[in-house]
Design a protein around this motif. Sequence first.
Motif, mmCIF file in Angstrom:
data_model
loop_
_atom_site.group_PDB
_atom_site.id
_atom_site.type_symbol
_atom_site.label_atom_id
_atom_site.label_comp_id
_atom_site.label_asym_id
_atom_site.label_seq_id
_atom_site.Cartn_x
_atom_site.Cartn_y
_atom_site.Cartn_z
ATOM 1 N N VAL A 148 15.148 -38.804 -14.528
ATOM 2 C CA VAL A 148 16.064 -39.493 -15.444
ATOM 3 C C VAL A 148 17.330 -38.661 -15.615
ATOM 4 N N ALA A 183 13.265 -44.568 -12.800
ATOM 5 C CA ALA A 183 13.727 -43.532 -13.736
ATOM 6 C C ALA A 183 15.137 -43.066 -13.362
ATOM 7 N N GLY A 187 18.312 -43.646 -15.757
ATOM 8 C CA GLY A 187 19.078 -42.470 -16.173
ATOM 9 C C GLY A 187 20.552 -42.627 -15.819
#
Length: 194
Positions: A148, A183, A187
């Motif tokens: 992330v 992820a 992010g």
Amino acid sequence: MTGSFDILIVGIGGQGTILASNILGEACLIEGRHIKGAETHGMAQRGGSVESHIRIDGLYGPLIPPGQADLLISFDLLEALRYSHYLKKEGTAVVSRNLVIPTSVYTQKLTPPTEDEIIAALKKHGLCLIEADRIATEAGSPLSQNVVMLGAASRWIPLKPENLLEAVKRLVPKKTIEINAKAFQMGRDAGGKS
């Protein structure tokens, strides 16, 4: 791009700092970019301070001198504060809002800085705060916080985001590729909002 782009990744043992630096290295290899790196494992255990120096297209040694980092990626607020002196004045810090108070603070009866005090001190540079634990959990695993953070930082890293994502896919365990790809993208989206 001319000259070195210097990235310091910091966290505490067990947060995936080394994997994050390896992903950056792999992305550089994909792009045929020159890279130098070094890792310092503070206490070499979970909870110890860990730092990774990454120098993309660097001409000099692998360690970034204080005041020379273009980008600080920190998996913890206190670690961001501890290493903020490495940033250039115009540098950027991409920081997880995670705050782990070291045991020594309690054993020595010290008063740790508050989250607000840390954030105020970090604002002398460009600052991107990320709710990495929440985003990683939404992506499918709290263990993907490091990915992330790379996704969020990818907006400042001089590498193509698709190459960073490919490096993620190459280096994470096969059974977690889908979670880590999600992820990374989540992010990246969060990094664009700060």
